[in-house]
Design a protein around this motif. Structure first.
Motif, PDB file in Angstrom:
ATOM      1  N   GLY A  37     -32.967  36.947 -13.227  1.00 51.10           N
ATOM      2  CA  GLY A  37     -34.117  37.231 -12.372  1.00 51.10           C
ATOM      3  C   GLY A  37     -33.847  38.395 -11.439  1.00 51.10           C
ATOM      4  O   GLY A  37     -34.746  39.204 -11.157  1.00 51.10           O
ATOM      5  N   LEU A  38     -32.611  38.494 -10.957  1.00 52.38           N
ATOM      6  CA  LEU A  38     -32.214  39.618 -10.097  1.00 52.38           C
ATOM      7  C   LEU A  38     -32.355  40.935 -10.842  1.00 52.38           C
ATOM      8  O   LEU A  38     -32.912  41.903 -10.314  1.00 52.38           O
ATOM      9  CB  LEU A  38     -30.766  39.443  -9.634  1.00 52.38           C
ATOM     10  CG  LEU A  38     -30.507  38.634  -8.367  1.00 52.38           C
ATOM     11  CD1 LEU A  38     -29.009  38.564  -8.102  1.00 52.38           C
ATOM     12  CD2 LEU A  38     -31.217  39.258  -7.176  1.00 52.38           C
ATOM     13  N   PHE A  39     -31.828  40.974 -12.068  1.00 51.94           N
ATOM     14  CA  PHE A  39     -31.918  42.207 -12.850  1.00 51.94           C
ATOM     15  C   PHE A  39     -33.377  42.578 -13.121  1.00 51.94           C
ATOM     16  O   PHE A  39     -33.742  43.759 -13.082  1.00 51.94           O
ATOM     17  CB  PHE A  39     -31.159  42.044 -14.168  1.00 51.94           C
ATOM     18  CG  PHE A  39     -29.667  42.013 -14.010  1.00 51.94           C
ATOM     19  CD1 PHE A  39     -28.999  43.032 -13.348  1.00 51.94           C
ATOM     20  CD2 PHE A  39     -28.925  40.948 -14.501  1.00 51.94           C
ATOM     21  CE1 PHE A  39     -27.624  43.014 -13.194  1.00 51.94           C
ATOM     22  CE2 PHE A  39     -27.549  40.914 -14.353  1.00 51.94           C
ATOM     23  CZ  PHE A  39     -26.889  41.950 -13.689  1.00 51.94           C
ATOM     24  N   ARG A  40     -34.190  41.583 -13.397  1.00 55.24           N
ATOM     25  CA  ARG A  40     -35.613  41.829 -13.636  1.00 55.24           C
ATOM     26  C   ARG A  40     -36.279  42.422 -12.382  1.00 55.24           C
ATOM     27  O   ARG A  40     -37.081  43.349 -12.476  1.00 55.24           O
ATOM     28  CB  ARG A  40     -36.307  40.520 -14.031  1.00 55.24           C
ATOM     29  CG  ARG A  40     -37.807  40.652 -14.270  1.00 55.24           C
ATOM     30  CD  ARG A  40     -38.437  39.289 -14.535  1.00 55.24           C
ATOM     31  NE  ARG A  40     -39.881  39.379 -14.674  1.00 55.24           N
ATOM     32  CZ  ARG A  40     -40.527  39.618 -15.800  1.00 55.24           C
ATOM     33  NH1 ARG A  40     -39.839  39.780 -16.910  1.00 55.24           N
ATOM     34  NH2 ARG A  40     -41.844  39.687 -15.836  1.00 55.24           N
ATOM     35  N   SER A  41     -35.919  41.892 -11.226  1.00 56.48           N
ATOM     36  CA  SER A  41     -36.514  42.359  -9.975  1.00 56.48           C
ATOM     37  C   SER A  41     -36.076  43.768  -9.622  1.00 56.48           C
ATOM     38  O   SER A  41     -36.711  44.431  -8.784  1.00 56.48           O
ATOM     39  CB  SER A  41     -36.146  41.407  -8.829  1.00 56.48           C
ATOM     40  OG  SER A  41     -36.644  40.106  -9.068  1.00 56.48           O
ATOM     41  N   ASN A  42     -34.979  44.240 -10.224  1.00 54.08           N
ATOM     42  CA  ASN A  42     -34.485  45.595  -9.961  1.00 54.08           C
ATOM     43  C   ASN A  42     -35.320  46.670 -10.646  1.00 54.08           C
ATOM     44  O   ASN A  42     -35.317  47.816 -10.202  1.00 54.08           O
ATOM     45  CB  ASN A  42     -33.037  45.721 -10.443  1.00 54.08           C
ATOM     46  CG  ASN A  42     -32.027  45.337  -9.392  1.00 54.08           C
ATOM     47  OD1 ASN A  42     -31.354  46.180  -8.812  1.00 54.08           O
ATOM     48  ND2 ASN A  42     -31.922  44.053  -9.117  1.00 54.08           N
TER      49      ASN A  42
END
Length: 325
Positions: A37-42
């Motif tokens: 989810g962190l990578f997606r939010s980046n």
């Protein structure tokens, strides 16, 4: 060694320490679904940050890119629905061109009338948002009306997995687009004449002009590039959240600018790097994500972002002043 003095190294070290501390406070941080989810939010904030980085290296500032992003996204989706277009490539090209054209207006006013970039971009951003809402519409295009080909495009994952609760999650393939754009930005900034002209103009505009750089072309490229990335990111955002909202990205410019400054870009121009920006984006997203995990109210999240902007700007100003002494 020089590598240990680079701002990117310091940012990476701080990021690593922050990740360890956050993981100790809340072990859920290290779960695969949270990391994915962190990578997606980046992705979206990162693509926009690349454009803002180039603007800041040139000594300018841009707060209109969110308005350009939402205009490109909403107009493109409206056009797809009106003409019944079923492809993906052409809509992204159209959204990118819309952003590029709007960015050209910023460059025109800044160069022609020697206007302050902040004032120009505040004005153009306000005008674009007003025209979009006043002439095009205010209704949200939800998932039931959103072009399915855009949704399917953004659904592609590099890795798929299932959590202990049975929830499916994955690492979005959109991260490859983000990293590809970051690589392109790094290459032209470091190894092309236009990249050198951007750094030169940000360091000393008059000196850049005297050594032969065409400052008009430099400014045009900078703001068109930022606008183009904003337009592309806008449509990508619509694809990833499965809706087109003409009021989207309100206040988003603060997050993007904070990430770029946090990544070591100088507010005075002439300094900044893609690697630093990638690290700054990840750090900001990670902090906001951790606040959500710890159930901190969204109001206080804005406070944290504000503190990051002020703190990172103060450190940048102190660093630049120290080097001048």
């Amino acid at each position: 060694m020089t590598i240990f003095r680079r701002s990117e190294t310091i940012i990476a070290a701080i990021l690593l320490v922050a990740m360890v501390l956050i993981g100790l406070i809340n072990p859920a941080f290290w779960s695969m679904d949270n990391l994915f989810g962190l990578f997606r939010s980046n992705v979206i904030i990162g693509i926009m940050a690349l454009g803002v980085l180039v603007v800041m290296i040139s000594g300018g500032i841009d707060v209109s890119f969110t308005a350009f992003a939402v205009a490109a996204m909403y107009l493109t989706v409206k056009g797809m629905l009106y003409f019944g277009y079923e492809g993906v490539l052409l809509p992204f090209v159209a959204a990118t061109l819309i952003g590029l054209l709007l960015g050209a207006f910023n460059a025109f006013f800044i160069h022609t009338f020697r206007m302050i970039p902040l004032i120009v971009t505040l004005g153009t951003g306000s005008v674009v948002r007003g025209l979009l809402l006043g002439l095009v519409g205010t209704s949200i295009i939800n998932i039931d009306k959103m072009p399915p080909q855009l949704i399917n495009f953004a659904k592609v994952n590099l890795v798929n997995s299932t959590s202990a609760t049975g929830t499916n999650f994955g690492l979005t393939a959109m991260i490859l687009i983000y990293l590809g754009l970051a690589l392109v930005t790094h290459l032209f900034l470091r190894y092309t004449m236009i990249g050198r002209s951007i750094f030169a103009y940000g360091g000393a505009p008059e000196a850049a002009k005297r050594v032969g750089f065409d400052t008009r072309k430099t400014l045009l490229f900078v703001y068109c590039f930022a606008g183009a990335l904003a337009g592309f990111a806008g449509l990508l955002q619509g694809s990833m959240i499965w809706q087109a909202n003409p009021r989207d990205f309100a206040g988003f410019e603060l997050d993007v600018i904070a990430a770029v400054v946090l990544g070591g870009a100088s507010i005075f121009g002439g300094r900044g790097s893609v690697v630093g920006t990638l690290l700054g984006v990840f750090m900001l997203v990670m902090v906001k994500n951790s606040l959500i995990i710890m159930k901190v109210d969204t109001t206080w999240q804005r406070v944290v972002v504000g503190v990051i902007i002020v703190g990172a700007t103060a450190l940048t100003a102190w660093r630049d002043r120290k080097k001048l002494v």
